[in-house]
Design an enzyme around this catalytic site. Structure first.
Site, PDB file in Angstrom:
ATOM      1  N   ARG A  21       0.846  -1.195   0.000  1.00 50.22           N
ATOM      2  CA  ARG A  21       0.000   0.000   0.000  1.00 50.22           C
ATOM      3  C   ARG A  21       0.873   1.233   0.000  1.00 50.22           C
ATOM      4  NH1 ARG A  21       1.049   2.154   4.796  1.00 50.22           N
ATOM      5  NH2 ARG A  21       1.100   0.893   6.681  1.00 50.22           N
ATOM      6  N   VAL A  51       4.667   3.704   8.008  1.00 52.72           N
ATOM      7  CA  VAL A  51       4.370   2.712   9.036  1.00 52.72           C
ATOM      8  C   VAL A  51       3.164   3.133   9.863  1.00 52.72           C
ATOM      9  CG1 VAL A  51       5.914   3.737  10.776  1.00 52.72           C
ATOM     10  CG2 VAL A  51       5.381   1.291  10.884  1.00 52.72           C
ATOM     11  N   THR A  52       2.367   2.161  10.275  1.00 48.67           N
ATOM     12  CA  THR A  52       1.273   2.416  11.203  1.00 48.67           C
ATOM     13  C   THR A  52       1.033   1.166  12.033  1.00 48.67           C
ATOM     14  OG1 THR A  52      -0.927   3.400  11.442  1.00 48.67           O
ATOM     15  CG2 THR A  52      -0.671   1.703   9.741  1.00 48.67           C
ATOM     16  N   SER A  90      -5.639   7.134   9.655  1.00 50.40           N
ATOM     17  CA  SER A  90      -4.616   6.980   8.631  1.00 50.40           C
ATOM     18  C   SER A  90      -5.224   6.331   7.396  1.00 50.40           C
ATOM     19  CB  SER A  90      -3.463   6.107   9.149  1.00 50.40           C
ATOM     20  OG  SER A  90      -2.858   6.690  10.279  1.00 50.40           O
ATOM     21  N   CYS A 145       2.952   7.024  10.262  1.00 49.45           N
ATOM     22  CA  CYS A 145       2.858   7.527   8.883  1.00 49.45           C
ATOM     23  C   CYS A 145       4.072   8.357   8.493  1.00 49.45           C
ATOM     24  CB  CYS A 145       1.568   8.305   8.682  1.00 49.45           C
ATOM     25  SG  CYS A 145       0.096   7.320   9.027  1.00 49.45           S
TER      26      CYS A 145
END
Length: 235
Positions: free
Chosen positions: A66, A70-71, A133, A164
């Site tokens: 995607r 990072v999340t 997010s 993010c």
């Protein structure tokens, strides 16, 4: 459009389901679908991530296809994976991202929380920090991945990353911003409604006045309050 409530599902299992559905929608074998669910605790890293957003070396994220950085996902956070055909909706990925932001802002407003966009960023914010997010992928103009809206989840896992890719940006939840307990079930109902009524051949026009200027040093709504803006835009 089909709305599917999956309750809780492991990340790998949900990703495999997305891939199957996206292939079927692209081939005309399945109708468009919105998957709504929660994940067990997991960090994920999008295509923009390069490790610089992982100050804690013990964090081992799942690398996925995607957009974004990072999340974290976990219980109390509503995750939505729209499997939509953009091929019949103008093939406009930017407009699709703005549509997702509007859905989330409207859902937050229906639950008593004002949220807004920030120019140059993807997602939605409040005075307390980042609320949701967004990171998407597209194959043959069919979308995968989607959004993560913080409802009543633990925020401690975000302290181990730069969410993010934004250094020093607080993260918040709907419950914290509303000053009351909001359930994932409430948020699911608010988020699902716009998808249920989505036209088959278009994405809605988005208002222009919900975006804060990209030149601002902080992501905060214009107001007369003297509160310190919560989220410096430092990357």
């Amino acid at each position: 459009m089909k709305i599917v409530d999956l309750a809780a599902m492991e990340y790998a299992e949900a990703f495999a389901l997305q891939e199957r559905l996206a292939a079927d929608v692209a081939a005309g074998r399945a109708e468009e679908t919105l998957l709504l669910l929660e994940h067990p605790p997991v960090y994920t890293l999008g295509r923009r991530g390069d490790g610089g957003s992982l100050p804690d070396p013990s964090v081992r994220p799942v690398e996925i296809n995607r957009g974004g950085d990072v999340t974290w996902h976990g219980p109390g956070q509503l995750v939505g994976y729209p499997i939509l055909d953009l091929g019949c909706r103008g093939r406009d990925l930017h407009r699709y991202l703005r549509f997702l932001e509007q859905v989330l802002m409207d859902a937050a407003a229906s639950l008593g929380v004002q949220a807004w966009r920030v120019a140059g960023r993807t997602g939605i914010w409040t005075e307390g920090g980042k609320l949701a997010s967004i990171g998407v992928g597209v194959r043959r103009w069919v979308t995968m991945h989607g959004f993560a809206l913080n409802i009543c989840n633990d925020l401690a896992p975000f302290s181990r990353i730069h969410p993010c890719g934004i250094v020093g940006c607080p993260v918040t939840t709907l419950s914290r911003e509303a000053g009351r307990a909001i359930t994932v079930a409430e948020a699911k109902a608010a988020v699902a409604a716009p998808f249920a009524g989505l036209p088959a051949d278009a994405l809605p026009e988005q208002p222009r006045d919900a975006v804060q200027p990209s030149s601002c040093d902080d992501v905060h709504a214009p107001s007369t309050t003297s509160r310190r803006p919560p989220c410096p835009l430092t990357v």
